[in-house]
Design an enzyme around this catalytic site. Structure first.
Site, short mmCIF file in Angstrom:
data_model
loop_
_atom_site.label_atom_id
_atom_site.label_comp_id
_atom_site.label_asym_id
_atom_site.label_seq_id
_atom_site.Cartn_x
_atom_site.Cartn_y
_atom_site.Cartn_z
N LYS A 78 0.83 -1.17 0.01
CA LYS A 78 0.02 -0.14 0.09
C LYS A 78 0.95 1.19 0.07
O LYS A 78 2.14 1.35 0.70
CB LYS A 78 -0.82 -0.06 1.29
CG LYS A 78 -1.90 0.99 1.46
CD LYS A 78 -2.65 1.01 2.66
CE LYS A 78 -3.90 1.91 2.81
NZ LYS A 78 -4.46 1.56 3.78
N SER A 152 -9.40 1.60 3.36
CA SER A 152 -8.61 2.41 2.43
C SER A 152 -7.45 1.62 1.68
O SER A 152 -7.00 2.18 0.61
CB SER A 152 -7.76 3.68 3.03
OG SER A 152 -7.08 3.03 4.09
N SER A 176 -9.67 -0.68 7.47
CA SER A 176 -9.11 -0.31 6.08
C SER A 176 -8.54 -1.68 5.62
O SER A 176 -7.94 -1.80 4.46
CB SER A 176 -8.19 0.55 5.96
OG SER A 176 -8.91 1.85 6.34
#
Length: 603
Positions: A78, A152, A176
């Protein structure tokens, strides 16, 4: 021939057999990335030549060693976690910087033989649960491009679920790493806070952030967690504590009661939750309806309380100078922190501790909590039209977990009639990660739904998590060491496992010992007394832990054989008779929990 889904167990088996090499896999990864129609998955990646060179160098160095359990495994990171050689943007181009070293977690995975492919998209500054808040585009669920991927950690989930990498790192402050796992038919491990180092992570809420793992099976995800975990002196929030345990046999799992069920009209997702409850019962669990209200109120603090100020604290200088460069919704949330004062922060802490006490009463009823990962799924169009309210709906069952210092694992739970997946999450105390993974693996295999978009894929036997095999010595506890009671951590941190809940034989009496902190009972056997027995728990400890535990028992308590209601005997706490003279007898209440409940009600 490579499988559609690149799970760790299958790739490792193929490498050992010579069916393919890391170079073959990396070339396939490049092809799959180029062929995947959703161009919003990746923010940056190493070029093709560099990726092939990395795989060739790995092969040239020789076969994998025992300390390289991820040899040749491609993974994604990420883009709020540092990878040397690639920019870290946190999905905000104006914020971008190029780190000179890998994040600690990335470095550990590379040392274990894993190959970083690139950096994936996210809700900007990890602020969101839906995946639409990025200037790099909105990744979509691999099952329906009209639906959000979840966030996210949006790009990370899609990269794994589409078969472009074998696992991915995400982050999880409010859910997330779990919600995108649910929307893409993946396992999502949310480790205990501080278990994985945050060094090299752009913080969202620094005191709560967790780097997470998404993979196809609980075994794969837990393997990555174990490789990446470890104390890091460079991270002030890093922790390294003994593993906590869950019951070895029958266990109690909390479920939503009728009053707290909220699926926002999504009956199909509710049905998936009910089906998961039935599967967990078939695995030996007892479903216990709990009052979710204090957990829900705690969850509301994360975005509706002063913790939002942590999001501003993480990037305050950048916001002061570059607010116009931010996603409008993210900017609204982060700048909303300016309304909170230090007084508000303390009041929030006070309220959190009040709610923690209320949740503790619910934890006393269960060993693990089973919740829907998300109550429903939304389309990208709907999310963009109502970004804050719908995002809040998604976090109804996830936001409290880090505030209350829990561990969690999200597990696939099946598909709605329209083909969108749903998920459930097992939640336990801090450092119960390994035990949750073992239970999660059993739940996943009880009714497997494939891995990612490959819904027909069989879960590899090589990734199955074996139950602990060490012989455990039983010990009977009757008071402050019961589950959820003040001294229970003396058992869980020693690796204890709850073996069963039962009662003593009929001829035992129970007294409240005076002037003990925390309050403790005294158990006395009275031959000839005909009672109903007393509620107790039998815990299992390793031989070493058993010896240390027994050695620490203070007078007037001691150990002896306690006879249980089935006629068996086990070592347990007994009290010297002199200590109960003049003490209140509570035998008629049936056990220590009933006494504590009575005492709490009076207060």
């Amino acid at each position: 021939m490579l499988p559609t889904f690149l799970d760790i167990a299958t790739l490792s088996k193929g490498y050992r057999s010579g069916a393919f090499t890391p170079v073959d896999v990396i070339r396939a990864v490049i092809e799959r990335i180029e062929a995947w129609p959703d161009r919003a998955v990746w923010i940056s990646r190493f070029d093709d030549a560099a990726l092939v060179a990395a795989a060739e160098a790995l092969v040239a160095a020789g076969a994998p060693s025992d300390d390289q359990p991820l040899w040749g495994i491609p993974f994604a990171v990420k883009d709020n976690i540092d990878v040397a050689g690639l920019e870290t943007t946190a999905a905000c181009p104006a914020f971008a910087y190029r780190p000179d070293r890998d994040a600690t977690v990335v470095a550990r995975l590379k040392a274990a033989g894993a190959i970083v492919v690139g950096k994936t998209n996210l809700d900007q500054f990890a602020t969101g649960l839906n995946g639409t808040r990025s200037p790099y585009g909105a990744p979509r669920s691999v099952f329906n491009e009209a639906y959000v991927s979840g966030g996210s950690s949006s790009g990370s989930a899609v990269a794994v679920a589409s078969g472009q990498v074998a696992f991915a790192l995400g982050t999880d402050t409010a859910g997330s790493g779990r919600i995108p796992a649910a929307f893409n038919n993946l396992v999502g491990v949310k480790p205990s806070r501080g278990m994985l180092s945050g060094s090299g992570l752009v913080p969202a809420c620094r005191s709560l952030d967790c780097i997470t793992v998404m993979a196809g099976t609980a075994g794969d995800a837990d393997l990555v967690r174990r490789v990446a975990a470890g104390y890091d002196a460079a991270d002030p929030y890093s922790r390294d504590l003994p593993a906590a345990a869950l019951p070895a046999g029958g266990f109690r799992f909390g479920v939503l009661d009728a009053e707290e069920r909220e699926f926002f009209g999504d009956d199909a997702t509710e049905a998936l939750y009910d089906a998961a409850i039935a599967r967990l019962e078939a695995l030996g669990g007892t479903a216990v309806p709990i009052d979710y209200a204090p957990f829900r109120e705690c969850a509301a603090l994360l975005y509706g309380g002063p913790w939002v100020a942590e999001r501003l604290a993480a990037i305050e200088t950048f916001v002061d100078d570059n607010a116009e460069a931010m996603d409008p919704t993210v900017r609204t949330i982060v700048e909303g922190a300016r309304a909170y004062s230090a007084v508000d922060a303390f009041r929030g802490q006070y309220r959190l501790e009040e709610l923690r006490k209320l949740t503790d009463t619910q934890w006393a009823l269960m060993d693990v909590l089973l919740l829907p990962t998300a109550p429903t799924a939304y389309t990208v169009e709907a999310m963009k039209a109502d970004p804050i309210r719908l995002n809040s709906n998604l976090g109804r069952y996830t936001n409290f977990v880090n505030l209350l210092d829990c561990s969690a694992i999200a597990i696939p739970a099946g598909f709605r009639p329209d083909g969108m997946p749903g998920g459930v999450t097992l939640i336990g105390p801090a450092f119960a990660d390994a035990a949750l993974a073992e239970l999660g693996d059993r739940l996943h295999r009880a009714s497997p739904f494939g891995m990612g978009r490959d819904t027909a894929a069989l879960l590899p036997e090589a990734s199955r998590i074996a139950a602990p095999a060490e012989e455990l010595l039983p010990v009977v506890v009757v008071g402050a060491h019961l589950s959820g009671m003040p001294l229970n951590p003396q058992l869980t941190t020693a690796g204890g496992r709850l073996l069963k809940t039962c009662r003593t034989a009929a001829d035992y009496r129970l007294y409240v010992l005076p002037d003990t902190v925390p309050p403790k009972p005294g158990l006395i056997r009275d031959p000839g007394f005909a009672g109903d027995g007393l509620a107790v728990e039998v815990w299992g400890l390793s031989a070493a832990a058993f010896g240390a535990f027994v050695n620490a028992i203070p007078a007037p308590l001691g150990v002896g054989k306690v006879t249980l209601d089935d006629g068996s005997q086990a070592t347990g706490f007994l009290c010297e008779p002199y200590a109960v003279k003049g003490a209140r007898e509570i035998t008629a209440l049936g056990g220590w929990r009933a006494y504590i409940a009575e005492k709490t009600a009076i207060v």
